[in-house]
Design a protein around this motif. Structure first.
Motif, PDB file in Angstrom:
ATOM      1  N   VAL A   4       0.569  -1.516   0.394  1.00  0.00           N
ATOM      2  CA  VAL A   4       0.075   0.128  -0.194  1.00  0.00           C
ATOM      3  C   VAL A   4       0.602   1.511  -0.008  1.00  0.00           C
ATOM      4  O   VAL A   4       0.796   2.306  -0.466  1.00  0.00           O
ATOM      5  N   GLU A   7       2.421   2.070  -3.618  1.00  0.00           N
ATOM      6  CA  GLU A   7       0.681   2.277  -4.092  1.00  0.00           C
ATOM      7  C   GLU A   7       0.296   3.633  -3.620  1.00  0.00           C
ATOM      8  O   GLU A   7       0.362   4.646  -5.037  1.00  0.00           O
ATOM      9  N   ILE A   8       0.724   4.501  -2.878  1.00  0.00           N
ATOM     10  CA  ILE A   8       0.474   6.006  -2.720  1.00  0.00           C
ATOM     11  C   ILE A   8       1.471   6.623  -2.761  1.00  0.00           C
ATOM     12  O   ILE A   8       1.641   8.465  -2.864  1.00  0.00           O
ATOM     13  N   THR A  57     -10.389   7.798   2.844  1.00  0.00           N
ATOM     14  CA  THR A  57     -10.087   5.934   3.026  1.00  0.00           C
ATOM     15  C   THR A  57     -11.609   5.740   4.047  1.00  0.00           C
ATOM     16  O   THR A  57     -12.001   4.653   3.894  1.00  0.00           O
ATOM     17  N   SER A  60     -13.763   4.912   1.225  1.00  0.00           N
ATOM     18  CA  SER A  60     -13.826   3.943   0.057  1.00  0.00           C
ATOM     19  C   SER A  60     -13.564   2.775   0.608  1.00  0.00           C
ATOM     20  O   SER A  60     -13.770   1.350   0.985  1.00  0.00           O
ATOM     21  N   GLN A  75     -13.537  -0.426  -7.572  1.00  0.00           N
ATOM     22  CA  GLN A  75     -11.856   0.278  -7.315  1.00  0.00           C
ATOM     23  C   GLN A  75     -11.761   0.144  -8.662  1.00  0.00           C
ATOM     24  O   GLN A  75     -10.834   1.766  -8.543  1.00  0.00           O
ATOM     25  N   ARG A  79     -10.545   4.426  -9.865  1.00  0.00           N
ATOM     26  CA  ARG A  79      -9.018   4.655  -9.957  1.00  0.00           C
ATOM     27  C   ARG A  79      -8.813   5.250 -11.166  1.00  0.00           C
ATOM     28  O   ARG A  79      -8.138   6.599 -12.047  1.00  0.00           O
ATOM     29  N   ALA A 142      -5.192   7.577  -2.942  1.00  0.00           N
ATOM     30  CA  ALA A 142      -4.948   7.781  -1.625  1.00  0.00           C
ATOM     31  C   ALA A 142      -5.954   6.912  -1.231  1.00  0.00           C
ATOM     32  O   ALA A 142      -5.709   5.164  -0.919  1.00  0.00           O
ATOM     33  N   ASP A 145      -6.760   3.085  -2.257  1.00  0.00           N
ATOM     34  CA  ASP A 145      -5.253   2.324  -1.800  1.00  0.00           C
ATOM     35  C   ASP A 145      -5.997   1.810  -0.336  1.00  0.00           C
ATOM     36  O   ASP A 145      -4.721   0.816  -0.164  1.00  0.00           O
ATOM     37  N   SER A 148      -8.333  -0.226   0.578  1.00  0.00           N
ATOM     38  CA  SER A 148      -9.055  -0.893  -0.159  1.00  0.00           C
ATOM     39  C   SER A 148      -7.785  -2.523   0.589  1.00  0.00           C
ATOM     40  O   SER A 148      -7.435  -3.637  -0.463  1.00  0.00           O
ATOM     41  N   GLY A 149      -6.689  -1.765   1.519  1.00  0.00           N
ATOM     42  CA  GLY A 149      -5.345  -2.609   1.508  1.00  0.00           C
ATOM     43  C   GLY A 149      -6.025  -3.179   2.758  1.00  0.00           C
ATOM     44  O   GLY A 149      -4.508  -4.457   2.551  1.00  0.00           O
ATOM     45  N   LYS A 218      -3.921   1.101 -12.961  1.00  0.00           N
ATOM     46  CA  LYS A 218      -3.975   0.642 -11.881  1.00  0.00           C
ATOM     47  C   LYS A 218      -5.392   0.141 -11.270  1.00  0.00           C
ATOM     48  O   LYS A 218      -5.857  -0.778 -11.350  1.00  0.00           O
TER      49      LYS A 218
END
Length: 223
Positions: A4, A7-8, A57, A60, A75, A79, A142, A145, A148-149, A218
């Motif tokens: 994660v 990814e961010i 966050t 999400s 997701q 994105r 972010a 990500d 959903s991490g 992504k």
């Protein structure tokens, strides 16, 4: 957690390299009330980033849970949409670049920075970080990500903290550096302000283009 964070990172850098808050912080550091306004702006900038990425966050995390190996179309669509929006903003930034021999004009609110108080500087920092459309798009990416991490509360807090430190670093470093060694930094900061003022649209256009393409990639991979 490491995946994660990976990814961010581009999204945090996208916020960090944004020239407008850096120029704003530098103008405050070159003003008569440098220590008061710059600290207020820095605090507002940091809190705004935390609020924005935390909200996205949480939003999400409300999306339906899916098997880790299954496709994640929701997701993915989010994105892709965010990536396309960033590409559109990149085109807009590119069109705003100054032509040969043209001097870039600072926004009118920047010309009044000498008169700002701590509270107003704090509010300005918060608005530029939490409500700026470009930053919101990257904070939303972010947030998707992180949310959903499949992280625990501690992991989420840790990743948001890392994201915030990186995103705020380009304002944090000059402000802290100035508080430590004000006299030796005035010249370099002024030269950096002039350069960023000239190159702001080009820097942001290239940056948003790269991040937008990454988000779209992504998003496609999530199907």
């Amino acid at each position: 957690m490491g995946e994660v964070i990976g990814e961010i990172l581009p999204l945090a850098l996208g916020i960090a390299i944004s020239p407008v808050p850096i120029i704003t912080a530098i103008l405050m550091l070159l003003s008569p009330k440098a220590r008061v306004t710059s600290v207020g702006f820095l605090l507002g900038w940091i809190i705004g980033i935390v609020v924005a990425v935390t909200v996205f966050t949480l939003l999400s995390s409300l999306l339906p849970e899916q098997d880790a190996d299954a496709s994640k179309p929701i997701q993915g669509i989010i994105r892709i949409v965010l990536g396309v929006l960033l590409l559109l903003v990149a085109v807009r930034q590119w069109r705003k670049r100054p032509r040969d021999g043209e001097e870039p004009k600072l926004p009118k609110w920047m010309q009044a920075i000498d008169k700002l108080s701590f509270v107003v500087a704090f509010g300005l920092g918060f608005l530029l970080s939490a409500l700026n459309p470009k930053n919101l798009l990257m904070a939303a990416g972010a947030g998707v990500d992180i949310g959903s991490g499949d992280l625990g509360v501690g992991g989420i807090v840790g990743v948001i903290a890392i994201f915030t430190v990186i995103a705020a670093s380009t304002v944090l470093v000059p402000v802290v550096g100035y508080l430590i060694a004000a006299s030796s930094l005035r010249g370099p900061l002024d030269r950096l302000r002039v350069w960023l003022g000239h190159e702001n649209p080009v820097i942001m256009a290239v940056l948003l283009l790269v991040i937008g393409v990454v988000l779209i990639g992504k998003g496609i991979a999530a199907f």
